[in-house]
Design a protein around this motif. Sequence first.
Motif, short mmCIF file in Angstrom:
data_model
loop_
_atom_site.label_atom_id
_atom_site.label_comp_id
_atom_site.label_asym_id
_atom_site.label_seq_id
_atom_site.Cartn_x
_atom_site.Cartn_y
_atom_site.Cartn_z
N PHE A 182 -1.64 66.13 -12.00
CA PHE A 182 -2.31 67.14 -12.81
C PHE A 182 -2.49 66.66 -14.25
O PHE A 182 -3.51 66.93 -14.88
CB PHE A 182 -1.50 68.43 -12.78
CG PHE A 182 -2.08 69.55 -13.60
CD1 PHE A 182 -3.06 70.38 -13.07
CD2 PHE A 182 -1.65 69.78 -14.89
CE1 PHE A 182 -3.60 71.41 -13.82
CE2 PHE A 182 -2.18 70.81 -15.65
CZ PHE A 182 -3.15 71.63 -15.11
N PHE A 183 -1.50 65.96 -14.77
CA PHE A 183 -1.54 65.51 -16.17
C PHE A 183 -2.08 64.09 -16.33
O PHE A 183 -1.96 63.51 -17.41
CB PHE A 183 -0.15 65.62 -16.80
CG PHE A 183 0.22 67.02 -17.19
CD1 PHE A 183 -0.37 67.64 -18.28
CD2 PHE A 183 1.15 67.74 -16.45
CE1 PHE A 183 -0.05 68.93 -18.63
CE2 PHE A 183 1.49 69.03 -16.80
CZ PHE A 183 0.89 69.64 -17.89
N THR A 184 -2.67 63.54 -15.28
CA THR A 184 -3.29 62.21 -15.42
C THR A 184 -4.50 62.30 -16.34
O THR A 184 -5.43 63.06 -16.07
CB THR A 184 -3.72 61.66 -14.05
OG1 THR A 184 -2.56 61.54 -13.21
CG2 THR A 184 -4.40 60.30 -14.19
N PRO A 185 -4.53 61.55 -17.44
CA PRO A 185 -5.63 61.68 -18.40
C PRO A 185 -6.85 60.88 -17.99
O PRO A 185 -6.76 59.92 -17.22
CB PRO A 185 -5.02 61.12 -19.69
CG PRO A 185 -4.04 60.09 -19.20
CD PRO A 185 -3.49 60.61 -17.89
N GLU A 186 -8.00 61.28 -18.52
CA GLU A 186 -9.21 60.48 -18.39
C GLU A 186 -9.23 59.44 -19.52
O GLU A 186 -8.44 59.51 -20.47
CB GLU A 186 -10.45 61.37 -18.48
CG GLU A 186 -10.48 62.50 -17.46
CD GLU A 186 -10.47 62.00 -16.02
OE1 GLU A 186 -11.15 61.00 -15.74
OE2 GLU A 186 -9.76 62.60 -15.19
N ASP A 187 -10.13 58.46 -19.43
CA ASP A 187 -10.21 57.42 -20.46
C ASP A 187 -11.02 57.92 -21.66
O ASP A 187 -12.04 57.35 -22.04
CB ASP A 187 -10.85 56.15 -19.87
CG ASP A 187 -9.99 55.55 -18.78
OD1 ASP A 187 -8.76 55.63 -18.88
OD2 ASP A 187 -10.56 54.99 -17.82
N ILE A 188 -10.53 59.01 -22.23
CA ILE A 188 -11.21 59.63 -23.37
C ILE A 188 -10.17 59.88 -24.45
O ILE A 188 -9.03 60.26 -24.16
CB ILE A 188 -11.87 60.97 -22.96
CG1 ILE A 188 -12.85 60.76 -21.81
CG2 ILE A 188 -12.57 61.62 -24.15
CD1 ILE A 188 -13.40 62.04 -21.22
N ASP A 189 -10.56 59.65 -25.70
CA ASP A 189 -9.66 59.87 -26.83
C ASP A 189 -9.97 61.23 -27.44
O ASP A 189 -10.78 61.36 -28.35
CB ASP A 189 -9.85 58.76 -27.87
CG ASP A 189 -8.81 58.85 -28.98
OD1 ASP A 189 -7.80 59.54 -28.79
OD2 ASP A 189 -9.03 58.24 -30.05
N ASP A 190 -9.33 62.27 -26.88
CA ASP A 190 -9.49 63.62 -27.42
C ASP A 190 -8.14 64.32 -27.34
O ASP A 190 -7.21 63.82 -26.70
CB ASP A 190 -10.60 64.40 -26.68
CG ASP A 190 -10.27 64.65 -25.21
OD1 ASP A 190 -9.12 64.40 -24.78
OD2 ASP A 190 -11.17 65.09 -24.48
N PRO A 191 -7.97 65.50 -27.98
CA PRO A 191 -6.65 66.15 -28.01
C PRO A 191 -6.07 66.43 -26.63
O PRO A 191 -4.86 66.26 -26.42
CB PRO A 191 -6.94 67.47 -28.76
CG PRO A 191 -8.10 67.15 -29.64
CD PRO A 191 -8.95 66.19 -28.85
N VAL A 192 -6.91 66.84 -25.69
CA VAL A 192 -6.40 67.19 -24.36
C VAL A 192 -5.86 65.95 -23.65
O VAL A 192 -4.72 65.94 -23.15
CB VAL A 192 -7.50 67.86 -23.51
CG1 VAL A 192 -7.01 68.07 -22.08
CG2 VAL A 192 -7.92 69.19 -24.13
N ASN A 193 -6.66 64.90 -23.59
CA ASN A 193 -6.23 63.69 -22.88
C ASN A 193 -5.12 62.96 -23.62
O ASN A 193 -4.27 62.32 -23.00
CB ASN A 193 -7.43 62.78 -22.64
CG ASN A 193 -8.33 63.30 -21.53
OD1 ASN A 193 -7.97 63.29 -20.37
ND2 ASN A 193 -9.49 63.80 -21.92
#
Length: 693
Positions: A455-466
Amino acid sequence: MLPSFSYLSGHPGFCGTIKNSPSDFVVTELEVAEQALGAAGGESLQETSEAPAEQSSPSLQQPKKRRKEPPCAEGCHRAGPRPSGGDPGWAGGDRSTPPNKNQREADPGLRSGLQEAGVLDSLLGKPTSELLSKFACDLKDAWDLEKNADGSTREFSLGPVLDKKIRADLHSAVRQKFPFLVTVTKDNEMIVKGNADYRELCQLVTEKETSDFFKFLDAKLENSTFSFEPDGNKEHRKVVHHFINKKFGKLVETKSFAVTDVNEQPNMSIMVRFREKSWSRKRSAGGLQEKQDLYTAFTLQKENLETLEAIGFLAAELGVLPSDFSYTGIKDKKAITYQPMVVKKVTPERLKEIESKVEKKGMRIHNIHSACQHLKLGQLKGNHFDIVVRDLKHHSHDSSADLKERISEAMENVETKGFVNYYGPQRFGQGQKVQTDQIGLALLNEKMVKAVKLFFTPEDIDDPVNNAKRYFLQTEDAKGALMMLPEYKVREKMLLRALNRYGVNHEGCTQGWLNIPHSMRIFYIHAYCSKIWNEAASYRLKIYGSKVAEGDLVFSEGNDENVSLSDRVHVVTAPEESANKYSINQVVLPMVGHSIKYPSNKVGEWYHERLSKDDLQMCKFRVSPLQLNIPGCYRPILKNVQNLSYFLEGGEKGIEVEDNHLNESKVSLHISFDLDPSCYATVCLREIMKCDF
């Protein structure tokens, strides 16, 4: 999208791009007539894009069994006004605001033990009542003498009680007088035995607190709260929080508040209140009656937002819980969508106040008005789609025919033959590293920690959520990740609050999943079930094509509520296959669950092999630790499109479409059609264009 999946028609199709912008994909929900809303929720072949909260999946569902007796909670209470149901502080941790003094005062309406004894004498007769009292005393003595004895093995029979009203009165009277006992009914015989949960709580707090707490639970008075004695030991409070949430978390929630103890010193106390959903019914002088809640209906217009994300924004602005919103289905993210919603505990005036704020988030609120009830998933007629397909061209292997003819042929085929009723890519989290069905499989296998990590696997994006997700996976610092997340990320925050309290282990992750609403928890399991259905549909069409085969399942139409769902699903016999009694449009495939039947041909064998591949061959499709029950349902293998229309338009001013000279790069295709609930426009377009998106 679905590269190995089947097409229904043989036309070549054409290429094009969809969702160039949200305005190219507009979805408008077709509402059920107002007078029909009260009757929604019966058996139907229609589906929703997300299943009803208390059922496994959206179509052809097993009818629920009504509870035959009032629910039996344990104990008595101290009553007083409880904090607002929308208070997010109750999700976990300590709180500095002290409760009202009255919250710790006893309710003067409580019946005394003497009154309860009188009730028991009248219900049981004095001899049996005295024997019950002796059993209770002997049990307590045994508990005191034998510290390791399991008192719950001792039982006392009150004999057969045929009248349900008398049984209900006895349940209440016994446990109000003896909160350390539980009552159960076996074939109309009432059995009394020791309450193991009561005994366990006695090891954590005083017996008086335990007794009062169980009386509070049993009385279940609306707006009542219960406070334990002040406790300055944070670790001990944590253990008590954990016990109550583990044993009674479906009924109540806990919070630590700052108080002043008997020595006028600042201290902390655990307060317990009933969850909002516990008040679907309340007691009154006339017996049980429906509680009148405040509901406000509106139409939500959203752009480039998931439905649950939009609800998170709205809930944060209104100061209510996401579970206070009801809707009939999940809508596309990459689109402009219009859908009815109802929010509880919010006035129309309050909703109007936030209109300007939500517009900044890509939402608009229309048609705000008071309502008398919430919406149910699946309570819709269908969806209307207005879609623009741009960059039209031939497939690379098909450049000889006129493109306009190809479009006309495709439209005619899908209108007459329909399309394979696959679940679309948005069901699974299109383009994400981890798709929702993977989380669902982990939950079904009760791999709670793995499900949280997925569930907490991030995408390759630099934003607050990831960045917050990345930080959590690297450090397992739930509190730190919680502070990094934006307020509208409701699901993530709910999970992290529980993980911060209970830890990132199996038990802690279980509590984390329990901390998010039931409809969100089961969404992931439905995604897995949808994936299996998609694969089964492809296998079925590959093996048997469009011919109805022996062993297929077909659905018998009818409105007789006395006929069970399983009885309405018929297995095709060999003579029926030979006589061509059924058409492929009547064939359904099961969504996996514990109460469905499988085809008795090769497709049924495939289901069992496929589940075995995911280590679910023995799965009972009940995830008890998460209070999830998946009975299963049935979904038609094919679907038809309604009210289909289309036209071609030049991409620039002055460009015209000639019969035999279609300029590929300058023309767009506008398509309009209606689909039944839980049908996906992207899947219909895939059949038309022979393209994967």
